[in-house]
Design a protein around this motif. Structure first.
Motif, PDB file in Angstrom:
ATOM      1  N   ASP A  67       2.597  27.695   4.520  1.00  0.00           N
ATOM      2  CA  ASP A  67       1.847  28.127   3.343  1.00  0.00           C
ATOM      3  C   ASP A  67       1.221  26.964   2.591  1.00  0.00           C
ATOM      4  OD1 ASP A  67       4.303  27.071   2.606  1.00  0.00           O
ATOM      5  OD2 ASP A  67       4.570  28.426   0.893  1.00  0.00           O
ATOM      6  N   ARG A  68       1.458  25.736   3.049  1.00  0.00           N
ATOM      7  CA  ARG A  68       0.934  24.573   2.338  1.00  0.00           C
ATOM      8  C   ARG A  68       0.987  23.340   3.244  1.00  0.00           C
ATOM      9  NH1 ARG A  68       6.319  25.047   1.104  1.00  0.00           N
ATOM     10  NH2 ARG A  68       7.548  23.112   0.853  1.00  0.00           N
ATOM     11  N   PRO A  69       0.145  22.330   2.963  1.00  0.00           N
ATOM     12  CA  PRO A  69       0.236  21.063   3.698  1.00  0.00           C
ATOM     13  C   PRO A  69       1.565  20.364   3.403  1.00  0.00           C
ATOM     14  CG  PRO A  69      -1.881  21.267   2.594  1.00  0.00           C
ATOM     15  CD  PRO A  69      -1.002  22.361   2.056  1.00  0.00           C
ATOM     16  N   GLN A  70       1.915  19.407   4.241  1.00  0.00           N
ATOM     17  CA  GLN A  70       3.181  18.698   4.063  1.00  0.00           C
ATOM     18  C   GLN A  70       3.180  17.785   2.839  1.00  0.00           C
ATOM     19  OE1 GLN A  70       3.893  17.115   8.327  1.00  0.00           O
ATOM     20  NE2 GLN A  70       5.922  17.493   7.473  1.00  0.00           N
ATOM     21  N   ASN A  71       2.087  17.042   2.625  1.00  0.00           N
ATOM     22  CA  ASN A  71       1.984  16.044   1.562  1.00  0.00           C
ATOM     23  C   ASN A  71       3.056  14.970   1.703  1.00  0.00           C
ATOM     24  OD1 ASN A  71       1.091  14.657  -0.678  1.00  0.00           O
ATOM     25  ND2 ASN A  71       1.892  16.126  -2.171  1.00  0.00           N
ATOM     26  N   VAL A  72       3.161  14.412   2.907  1.00  0.00           N
ATOM     27  CA  VAL A  72       4.068  13.297   3.181  1.00  0.00           C
ATOM     28  C   VAL A  72       3.535  12.037   2.516  1.00  0.00           C
ATOM     29  CG1 VAL A  72       5.028  11.857   5.027  1.00  0.00           C
ATOM     30  CG2 VAL A  72       4.802  14.323   5.353  1.00  0.00           C
ATOM     31  N   GLY A  73       4.441  11.133   2.155  1.00  0.00           N
ATOM     32  CA  GLY A  73       4.055   9.842   1.588  1.00  0.00           C
ATOM     33  C   GLY A  73       4.554   8.683   2.430  1.00  0.00           C
ATOM     34  N   HIS A  74       3.783   7.592   2.447  1.00  0.00           N
ATOM     35  CA  HIS A  74       4.160   6.380   3.178  1.00  0.00           C
ATOM     36  C   HIS A  74       4.026   5.182   2.239  1.00  0.00           C
ATOM     37  CE1 HIS A  74       3.282   9.115   6.435  1.00  0.00           C
ATOM     38  NE2 HIS A  74       1.967   9.000   6.285  1.00  0.00           N
ATOM     39  N   CYS A  75       4.793   4.136   2.518  1.00  0.00           N
ATOM     40  CA  CYS A  75       4.657   2.869   1.797  1.00  0.00           C
ATOM     41  C   CYS A  75       4.752   1.702   2.776  1.00  0.00           C
ATOM     42  CB  CYS A  75       5.753   2.721   0.742  1.00  0.00           C
ATOM     43  SG  CYS A  75       5.472   3.646  -0.765  1.00  0.00           S
ATOM     44  N   PRO A 121      10.839  15.795   5.460  1.00  0.00           N
ATOM     45  CA  PRO A 121      11.395  17.047   4.930  1.00  0.00           C
ATOM     46  C   PRO A 121      12.916  16.998   4.821  1.00  0.00           C
ATOM     47  CG  PRO A 121       9.769  17.498   6.621  1.00  0.00           C
ATOM     48  CD  PRO A 121      10.018  16.034   6.666  1.00  0.00           C
ATOM     49  N   VAL A 122      13.462  17.759   3.891  1.00  0.00           N
ATOM     50  CA  VAL A 122      14.901  17.716   3.644  1.00  0.00           C
ATOM     51  C   VAL A 122      15.678  18.338   4.804  1.00  0.00           C
ATOM     52  CG1 VAL A 122      14.692  17.657   1.142  1.00  0.00           C
ATOM     53  CG2 VAL A 122      14.783  19.858   2.272  1.00  0.00           C
ATOM     54  N   THR A 123      16.504  17.524   5.439  1.00  0.00           N
ATOM     55  CA  THR A 123      17.438  17.984   6.465  1.00  0.00           C
ATOM     56  C   THR A 123      18.806  17.338   6.290  1.00  0.00           C
ATOM     57  OG1 THR A 123      16.657  16.236   7.951  1.00  0.00           O
ATOM     58  CG2 THR A 123      15.659  18.413   8.211  1.00  0.00           C
ATOM     59  N   SER A 145       0.842  -1.179   0.000  1.00  0.00           N
ATOM     60  CA  SER A 145       0.000   0.000   0.000  1.00  0.00           C
ATOM     61  C   SER A 145       0.881   1.232   0.000  1.00  0.00           C
ATOM     62  CB  SER A 145      -0.940   0.026   1.215  1.00  0.00           C
ATOM     63  OG  SER A 145      -0.202   0.143   2.414  1.00  0.00           O
ATOM     64  N   SER A 146       0.347   2.299  -0.558  1.00  0.00           N
ATOM     65  CA  SER A 146       1.048   3.577  -0.528  1.00  0.00           C
ATOM     66  C   SER A 146       0.049   4.651  -0.117  1.00  0.00           C
ATOM     67  CB  SER A 146       1.654   3.912  -1.893  1.00  0.00           C
ATOM     68  OG  SER A 146       0.631   4.068  -2.867  1.00  0.00           O
ATOM     69  N   ALA A 147       0.570   5.740   0.422  1.00  0.00           N
ATOM     70  CA  ALA A 147      -0.294   6.836   0.854  1.00  0.00           C
ATOM     71  C   ALA A 147       0.299   8.166   0.428  1.00  0.00           C
ATOM     72  CB  ALA A 147      -0.491   6.807   2.367  1.00  0.00           C
ATOM     73  N   ARG A 148      -0.555   9.069   0.032  1.00  0.00           N
ATOM     74  CA  ARG A 148      -0.147  10.418  -0.336  1.00  0.00           C
ATOM     75  C   ARG A 148      -1.000  11.423   0.442  1.00  0.00           C
ATOM     76  NH1 ARG A 148      -3.461   8.263  -4.129  1.00  0.00           N
ATOM     77  NH2 ARG A 148      -5.209   9.512  -4.921  1.00  0.00           N
ATOM     78  N   ARG A 149      -0.616  12.664   0.371  1.00  0.00           N
ATOM     79  CA  ARG A 149      -1.339  13.740   1.067  1.00  0.00           C
ATOM     80  C   ARG A 149      -1.529  13.403   2.554  1.00  0.00           C
ATOM     81  NH1 ARG A 149      -6.201  16.823  -1.330  1.00  0.00           N
ATOM     82  NH2 ARG A 149      -7.252  14.816  -1.649  1.00  0.00           N
ATOM     83  N   ALA A 164       4.277   7.190  -4.980  1.00  0.00           N
ATOM     84  CA  ALA A 164       3.042   7.229  -4.196  1.00  0.00           C
ATOM     85  C   ALA A 164       2.186   8.438  -4.555  1.00  0.00           C
ATOM     86  CB  ALA A 164       3.362   7.247  -2.702  1.00  0.00           C
ATOM     87  N   GLY A 165       2.742   9.364  -5.326  1.00  0.00           N
ATOM     88  CA  GLY A 165       2.000  10.563  -5.689  1.00  0.00           C
ATOM     89  C   GLY A 165       2.064  11.649  -4.636  1.00  0.00           C
ATOM     90  N   ALA A 166       2.969  11.505  -3.669  1.00  0.00           N
ATOM     91  CA  ALA A 166       3.151  12.516  -2.625  1.00  0.00           C
ATOM     92  C   ALA A 166       4.280  13.454  -3.021  1.00  0.00           C
ATOM     93  CB  ALA A 166       3.446  11.843  -1.287  1.00  0.00           C
ATOM     94  N   ALA A 167       4.579  14.429  -2.171  1.00  0.00           N
ATOM     95  CA  ALA A 167       5.712  15.314  -2.423  1.00  0.00           C
ATOM     96  C   ALA A 167       7.017  14.553  -2.202  1.00  0.00           C
ATOM     97  CB  ALA A 167       5.645  16.521  -1.488  1.00  0.00           C
ATOM     98  N   SER A 168       8.088  15.041  -2.774  1.00  0.00           N
ATOM     99  CA  SER A 168       9.397  14.425  -2.584  1.00  0.00           C
ATOM    100  C   SER A 168      10.454  15.513  -2.577  1.00  0.00           C
ATOM    101  CB  SER A 168       9.691  13.406  -3.691  1.00  0.00           C
ATOM    102  OG  SER A 168       9.655  14.032  -4.963  1.00  0.00           O
TER     103      SER A 168
END
Length: 350
Positions: free
Chosen positions: A261-269, A144-146, A112-116, A245-249
Motif C-alpha cells: 500500500d506504500r513505498p518502503q522509504n528506506v534510508g541509507h547513510c 523493515p522490522v523483523t 551523505s544520507s538518502a531517503r525515499r 535522513a528523513g526516511a521511514a524508521s
C-alpha cells in the motif's frame, strides 16, 4: 552443485538487466541493480543476490517503485542529502556514496544520507565501491522490522546492516559487512524448511519467549547479536538512516514482501574519507599487520584465521574462475520469470 548451476558473471548481469528492462525499469538503474545483485552471488552472499530479482520485478509491476525516478542531490558543506524519489535502491545508494566521495575530494571527510529509497542489496557493495577508489568508507541502511530490541519481546527494529571498507596499497580492500541480528534471517528460513531446530539466542516466539523452533522464530522476532550491543547498533543505524535522513524508521518502514500500500522509504547513510595520504605513510605497516593476522595459529576446526571479507573474496575468485553459483530453485524461478517476460535464458555450460 548437483541442484544448481554456474554461469559467467557477465552473462548473469546481462540476463538480470534484460529482465529488469522488460519489467519497465529504465536508465542507469538497470545496470546498477543487475550489478549489485550479481555481485552478491559472486561474493557468496546468495541471500542478497538474484534470489531477490523476482520481488524487485513484482514491486516494479505493482507501482511500489518508480522505474523512471532520478534521485536528486542537495549539498551543504561536506554533507550531501539525497532524495531517492522512490527509485530502485541500488541507484539511490550509488548516488549517495558517489556524492560523498566527490565531497571527500574537497573536504577530506564527507557524509551523505538518502531517503525515499528501497532495498539496495549488500552494504559491502557500496563500501567496496568507495574503497576500490582509495577511500575509507562506512555504509549503513535501515530495514523493515523483523528483530526485537534487547529486553523487548516484539518486533521493533530491522536487522540494520553496517559495512566498513578499508583500502589497501595492493590487494582488495578489507571489508566488514554485518547485520545487527545474531544470524541472518535466511538461516532460520532454511532451518524451518528442513524441519531443523535453531540454536538458542537466534529468535523468540510470538509471545516473546526464547525458542529453538524455527517456525516460531519466524512468526515472532529475531534477536540482536551480543544482546545490547547488536540492539544498540541497530537503534543507532535506524536513527541515522531513518530519523535524521528523513526516511521511514521502525514500524513506519515498508516491508518489501508484505506491504503493497506504500513505498518502503528506506534510508541509507555513508561516511567517506580520503585515505591516500594514510596509505602512503602506513601502507607497509598495514600489510605487515594483515599478514601477521593470517599467520596466527587457527583454532580447532578452522583452517586459518581470515580477515573480514576474506571468505567473500575467496568465493569471488572461485565464481570468476568456475562460474557464479545459483541454487536450483533460484534458477528455476528466474527461468519462469524470464519466460513470462519474453527474455532469453542463458545456456548453462555443460
Amino acid at each position: 552443485m548437483s541442484d544448481g548451476v554456474r554461469l559467467p558473471e557477465r552473462e548473469l548481469r546481462s540476463f538480470a538487466a534484460d529482465i529488469l528492462t522488460s519489467a519497465g525499469l529504465t536508465g542507469p538503474a538497470v545496470d546498477l541493480v543487475a550489478e549489485s545483485l550479481v555481485d552478491a552471488d559472486v561474493h557468496g552472499v546468495a541471500s542478497h543476490g538474484l534470489i531477490r530479482l523476482p520481488i524487485y520485478v513484482e514491486r516494479l509491476r505493482r507501482g511500489m517503485v518508480d522505474p523512471r525516478a532520478e534521485p536528486t542531490v542537495e549539498v551543504s558543506g561536506a554533507r550531501a542529502s539525497v532524495d531517492g524519489r522512490n527509485a530502485m535502491g541500488a541507484l539511490v545508494a550509488t548516488t549517495a556514496v558517489d556524492a560523498a566521495c566527490a565531497l571527500a575530494d574537497e573536504f577530506g571527510v564527507a557524509t551523505s544520507s538518502a531517503r525515499r529509497s528501497n532495498h539496495c542489496g549488500t552494504m559491502a557493495f557500496y563500501a567496496r565501491r568507495a574503497a576500490s577508489r582509495g577511500y575509507l568508507a562506512v555504509a549503513m541502511s535501515n530495514a523493515p522490522v523483523t528483530m526485537a530490541y534487547h529486553g523487548g519481546r516484539t518486533r521493533a527494529v530491522g536487522t540494520n546492516p553496517l559495512a566498513v571498507a578499508l583500502p589497501r596499497p595492493d590487494g582488495p580492500p578489507v571489508v566488514l559487512d554485518i547485520a545487527s541480528s545474531a544470524v541472518a534471517r535466511g538461516k532460520i528460513i532454511v532451518a524451518d524448511s528442513k524441519g531443523e531446530e535453531i540454536p538458542p539466542g537466534w529468535g523468540i516466539d510470538p509471545a516473546g519467549r526464547p525458542t529453538t523452533v524455527a517456525a516460531q522464530a519466524l512468526e515472532g522476532a529475531m534477536l540482536p547479536f551480543a544482546g545490547p550491543k547488536g540492539s544498540g547498533l541497530a537503534l543507532m543505524i535506524d536513527l541515522l538512516c531513518g530519523v535524521f535522513a528523513g526516511a521511514a524508521s521502525g514500524p513506519e518502514l515498508g516491508d518489501m514482501y508484505l506491504n503493497w500500500d506504500r513505498p518502503q522509504n528506506v534510508g541509507h547513510c555513508f561516511l567517506v574519507a580520503r585515505f591516500d595520504g594514510a596509505l602512503r605513510r602506513e601502507g607497509g605497516r598495514l600489510e605487515d599487520f594483515l599478514a601477521w593476522v593470517g599467520r596466527l595459529p587457527p583454532a580447532e576446526g578452522f583452517d586459518a584465521v581470515l580477515l573480514p571479507g576474506e571468505p567473500e573474496q575467496r568465493a569471488a575468485r572461485a565464481a570468476r574462475r568456475d562460474g557464479v553459483p545459483l541454487a536450483g530453485p533460484t534458477w528455476a524461478e528466474l527461468g519462469d520469470l524470464a519466460a513470462e517476460l519474453g527474455v532469453r535464458v542463458p545456456l548453462v555450460p555443460a
